[in-house]
Design a protein around this motif. Structure first.
Motif, PDB file in Angstrom:
ATOM      1  N   ALA A  34      34.738 -12.537   7.950  1.00 57.75           N
ATOM      2  CA  ALA A  34      35.117 -13.898   7.552  1.00 57.75           C
ATOM      3  C   ALA A  34      33.891 -14.786   7.306  1.00 57.75           C
ATOM      4  CB  ALA A  34      35.998 -14.535   8.624  1.00 57.75           C
ATOM      5  N   LEU A  85      31.375 -15.294   9.679  1.00 60.91           N
ATOM      6  CA  LEU A  85      31.048 -16.010  10.907  1.00 60.91           C
ATOM      7  C   LEU A  85      30.134 -15.179  11.805  1.00 60.91           C
ATOM      8  CD1 LEU A  85      34.583 -17.388  11.918  1.00 60.91           C
ATOM      9  CD2 LEU A  85      32.749 -18.635  10.741  1.00 60.91           C
ATOM     10  N   GLU A 142      36.090 -25.731   7.703  1.00 64.23           N
ATOM     11  CA  GLU A 142      36.029 -24.439   7.023  1.00 64.23           C
ATOM     12  C   GLU A 142      35.764 -23.309   8.017  1.00 64.23           C
ATOM     13  OE1 GLU A 142      33.572 -22.127   3.436  1.00 64.23           O
ATOM     14  OE2 GLU A 142      33.202 -24.257   3.809  1.00 64.23           O
ATOM     15  N   SER A 143      34.840 -23.532   8.933  1.00 69.20           N
ATOM     16  CA  SER A 143      34.518 -22.507   9.933  1.00 69.20           C
ATOM     17  C   SER A 143      35.686 -22.268  10.887  1.00 69.20           C
ATOM     18  CB  SER A 143      33.275 -22.910  10.729  1.00 69.20           C
ATOM     19  OG  SER A 143      32.129 -22.926   9.911  1.00 69.20           O
ATOM     20  N   GLN A 183      38.796 -22.685  10.196  1.00 73.10           N
ATOM     21  CA  GLN A 183      39.830 -21.952   9.465  1.00 73.10           C
ATOM     22  C   GLN A 183      39.508 -20.467   9.403  1.00 73.10           C
ATOM     23  OE1 GLN A 183      42.957 -23.186   8.029  1.00 73.10           O
ATOM     24  NE2 GLN A 183      43.049 -21.002   8.460  1.00 73.10           N
ATOM     25  N   LYS A 184      38.260 -20.141   9.126  1.00 77.63           N
ATOM     26  CA  LYS A 184      37.842 -18.738   9.090  1.00 77.63           C
ATOM     27  C   LYS A 184      38.041 -18.088  10.457  1.00 77.63           C
ATOM     28  CE  LYS A 184      34.354 -19.194   5.430  1.00 77.63           C
ATOM     29  NZ  LYS A 184      32.892 -19.131   5.129  1.00 77.63           N
ATOM     30  N   SER A 219      41.790 -17.547  11.131  1.00 80.48           N
ATOM     31  CA  SER A 219      42.304 -16.452  10.300  1.00 80.48           C
ATOM     32  C   SER A 219      41.880 -15.094  10.853  1.00 80.48           C
ATOM     33  CB  SER A 219      41.819 -16.614   8.858  1.00 80.48           C
ATOM     34  OG  SER A 219      42.361 -17.791   8.274  1.00 80.48           O
ATOM     35  N   ALA A 220      40.661 -15.021  11.380  1.00 83.15           N
ATOM     36  CA  ALA A 220      40.180 -13.771  11.976  1.00 83.15           C
ATOM     37  C   ALA A 220      40.969 -13.439  13.244  1.00 83.15           C
ATOM     38  CB  ALA A 220      38.693 -13.872  12.289  1.00 83.15           C
TER      39      ALA A 220
END
Length: 331
Positions: free
Chosen positions: A56, A58, A232-233, A235-236, A239-240
């Motif tokens: 993602a 990160l 944004e971070s 959200q990533k 999602s992960a």
């Protein structure tokens, strides 16, 4: 000359574009503080071991902060970016009048994760058998103890009157104290509960998770200011986590146990597998990261029963489900 300048300009622009591309691909760092190292958090370790965070974009740094108070202190002092801890801690911070509230944005566990362990084998267990017994409990105000008291009261047991309740032992030392002979009953997480059974020290006779119902027992949370600056971070990240939750739900306990083994190097493989299976069977791992309002209300009912809630906390103020919903919708 013009041709040389044009060539130089093209090379220069290409180099800048390449450097810009490299910069945009630099992983965003997120520092997580987990309240304890627990098999209960299996989806998180799957996200790490399977590279879901890395995929993602990160760079996730995981630290075990050992205790709800320490975890929240680390979050509020910017020692970590995201805390994995009981949702009740965000309510405690809110009760203290925090100007920068702590927001729950992703749920990881959906039930209490503890089991009632008896020193002696018990046939035909009934909760009233606990009356008058020495019970090795958890820290006052923490979710394990509050959920435990909630269940006991549901079975007409006053934990402070009907039990000889011991609460002065640190969380990380409770299992050792029981193994050393303290208490007739104890409340333990997996895989410790199964280890006690394997070693003949105790016997699992009931599940507090099944008895207490759906509750946002452990969530990812961060300060509102951090959330607003790093959408944004976050959200990533969410999602992960959802990807990992789905992975655990669609793979065997053995496969999940194998994936998380690096985080539990001293636990027998069979114990890991049976513990994952037990948590899956009672729905302890949340199927998705959406923290639902009815679960939030159940959490507060448990806190009220324990006398730890001054007033009800607004779900809309302390919970943001937008990231979790976007994750489940593939956005």
């Amino acid at each position: 000359m013009k041709r040389w300048l044009s060539l130089s300009l093209a090379i220069g622009l290409g180099t800048m574009a390449l450097l810009s591309g490299c910069a945009s691909q630099t992983p965003a760092k997120i520092r997580i503080g987990e309240v304890t190292r627990s098999l209960f958090y299996a989806p998180q370790y799957v996200a790490l071991s399977k590279g879901f965070f890395k995929d993602a974009g990160l760079d996730v740094e995981l630290t075990t902060t050992s205790g709800g108070d320490k975890t929240m202190t680390a979050l509020l002092s910017d020692g970590i970016d995201v805390a994995l801890v009981g949702a009740e801690t965000s309510i405690y911070v809110n009760q203290q009048g925090a100007q920068d509230p702590v927001i729950n944005f992703a749920q990881l566990t959906n039930t209490d994760g503890t089991f009632l362990v008896s020193r002696n084998k018990v046939d035909n267990f009934s909760w009233d058998q606990l009356k008058g017994k020495v019970f090795l409990g958890q820290r006052k105000g923490g979710m394990p103890q509050m959920a435990g008291e909630f269940v006991l009261k549901k079975h007409s047991i006053d934990p402070h009157k009907d039990l000889n309740l011991i609460q002065n032992i640190e969380f990380q030392n409770i299992a050792t104290a029981f193994a050393s002979g303290t208490g007739e009953y104890v409340q333990l997480f997996e895989p410790t509960a199964s280890q006690m059974e394997k070693e003949g020290i105790g016997h699992v006779i009931a599940s507090f998770g099944k008895e207490s119902g759906s509750v946002p027992y452990t969530d990812y949370m961060t300060k509102k200011s951090y959330l607003e600056k790093n959408k944004e971070s976050i959200q990533k990240f969410t999602s992960a986590i959802y990807k990992a939750q789905q992975w655990v739900a669609t793979h065997t306990p053995k496969e999940t146990a194998e994936a998380i083994t690096p985080f539990f190097p001293n636990i027998d493989a069979a114990i890991l597998e049976s513990s994952v299976k037990r948590y899956l069977e009672q729905g302890s791992f949340a199927a998705d990261p959406i923290l639902k309002e009815d679960s939030w209300n159940n959490l507060q009912a448990i806190m009220e029963s324990a006398g730890e809630l001054k007033q009800r906390a607004d779900y809309a103020k302390l919970v943001d489900t937008s990231f979790a919903k976007a994750a489940t919708e593939g956005r």
